[in-house]
Design an enzyme around this catalytic site. Structure first.
Site, PDB file in Angstrom:
ATOM      1  N   GLU A 252       6.563  10.767  13.860  1.00 46.68           N
ATOM      2  CA  GLU A 252       5.762  10.523  13.465  1.00 46.68           C
ATOM      3  C   GLU A 252       5.032  10.331  13.946  1.00 46.68           C
ATOM      4  O   GLU A 252       4.594   8.585  14.543  1.00 46.68           O
ATOM      5  CB  GLU A 252       5.927   9.244  12.256  1.00 46.68           C
ATOM      6  CG  GLU A 252       4.094   9.037  11.761  1.00 46.68           C
ATOM      7  CD  GLU A 252       4.336   7.414  10.684  1.00 46.68           C
ATOM      8  OE1 GLU A 252       3.321   6.640  10.209  1.00 46.68           O
ATOM      9  OE2 GLU A 252       5.406   6.798  10.755  1.00 46.68           O
TER      10      GLU A 252
ATOM     11  N   GLU B 291       2.651   4.914   1.259  1.00 47.52           N
ATOM     12  CA  GLU B 291       1.840   4.048   2.265  1.00 47.52           C
ATOM     13  C   GLU B 291       1.187   3.044   2.280  1.00 47.52           C
ATOM     14  O   GLU B 291      -0.009   3.975   2.493  1.00 47.52           O
ATOM     15  CB  GLU B 291       2.593   4.223   3.783  1.00 47.52           C
ATOM     16  CG  GLU B 291       3.114   3.794   5.265  1.00 47.52           C
ATOM     17  CD  GLU B 291       3.089   3.764   6.185  1.00 47.52           C
ATOM     18  OE1 GLU B 291       3.674   3.101   6.864  1.00 47.52           O
ATOM     19  OE2 GLU B 291       2.058   4.684   6.364  1.00 47.52           O
TER      20      GLU B 291
END
Length: 314
Positions: A167, A264
């Site tokens: 990520e 998220e």
């Protein structure tokens, strides 16, 4: 194309009317992984309509819910899991310090073991460097060290059918990978070393800071894209900031992406003071985790329904 994610166990809750399984970060619900917190987060995620929950590697395995309890809760609630982590300054593998690198490698291998034991097939996050503000650019040697460590970790993960996600994050949280193009090049280097189970992970919050557009990030990721964090520009409720959601979903549609889309978001009502300070959470975007989770699930389902049925698009 189909997603390279290909979980070991097919997503149990994914509805036939949707293209991608949707997930939620456990940090929406809890700030640790005690038995009580594990139950709350898993039951809450399933109840809100998510297909999977993203579980950060527990910081203290001694006080965390047992792996068998986590696995049982997932089974009982019909929900899948992925595992995430972010390396820190004491566990950085984007370094020329062998002692620090060894601690980072150990942490990554611990995450792989945790994923294996709870039945998850993916470990993602900031797995390539510390998540911190660096005072200097990455060096050729630190990049090479990160590649070396991840090659070994990917090999260990492959043996237990776990995939590793990278990520990329913004310039204030890593000096190594800040764009999809950089990350794709890095993963290509890993694949040339035999790491076939490494995927590219886009977080829309970070992409919003670093990319020309969300669509460009998806295009640059190409077939390597395996996981997305769906986060608003201010990390609050989806659809209330400046993220170009239609453009993102159009780009995903164009590539045929079928991997997970995981919500998220964070509130200091939930996260620990340490996490609050690490990510600069100086103001709360929301207070009710159940409400924000239900809103996110509905938002993602709506976009996926429109993607699956073009006639419904405005």
């Amino acid at each position: 194309m189909t997603s390279p994610f290909e979980p070991r166990i097919p997503f149990r809750r994914a509805a036939a009317s949707t293209v991608c399984p949707i997930g939620v970060h456990a940090g929406v619900w809890v700030n640790d992984w005690s038995p009580l917190s594990a139950r709350k987060a898993i039951e809450g995620s399933a109840g809100a309509g998510f297909d999977l929950i993203e579980i950060p590697l527990p910081g203290s395995r001694g006080t965390a819910a047992s792996d068998s309890l986590t696995r049982a809760l997932l089974e009982d609630n019909g929900i899948d899991a992925v595992v995430s982590l972010a390396l820190g300054t004491e566990t950085d593998i984007n370094t020329e310090d062998p002692a620090v690198s060894a601690r980072g490698e150990e942490k990554l291998l611990d995450a792989v073991a945790f994923a294996r034991d709870i039945g998850a097939s993916y470990v993602g996050g900031v797995t390539f460097s510390a998540m911190t503000k660096y005072a200097h650019p990455a060096t050729a040697a630190s990049r090479a060290n990160s590649l070396d460590v991840l090659t070994r970790v990917a090999a260990a993960a492959c043996k237990v059918d776990v995939r590793i996600g990278l990520e990329y994050v913004n310039r204030y949280e890593s000096n190594l990978l800040n764009t999809a193009a950089q990350t794709a090049a890095f993963i290509t280097d890993l694949k040339q070393r035999g790491a076939s189970n490494v995927l590219l992970h886009i977080d829309t919050y970070h992409a919003n800071l670093e990319e020309l557009s969300q669509a460009d990030a998806v295009k640059d990721a190409g077939a390597l894209l395996g996981y997305l964090h769906m986060a608003e520009s201010h990390r609050g409720r989806l659809g209330t900031g400046t993220i170009d959601w239609p453009g993102l979903f159009e780009a995903l549609d164009a590539t045929g992406y079928q991997g997970p889309l995981t919500f998220e978001s964070f509130s200091s009502d939930i996260v620990s003071p340490a996490t609050r300070d690490d990510i600069g959470l100086w103001r709360n975007p929301w207070h009710d985790p159940a409400e924000v989770a239900r809103q996110a699930a509905a938002f993602l389902r709506e976009h996926l329904t429109h993607r699956a049925h073009p006639a419904l698009r405005a």
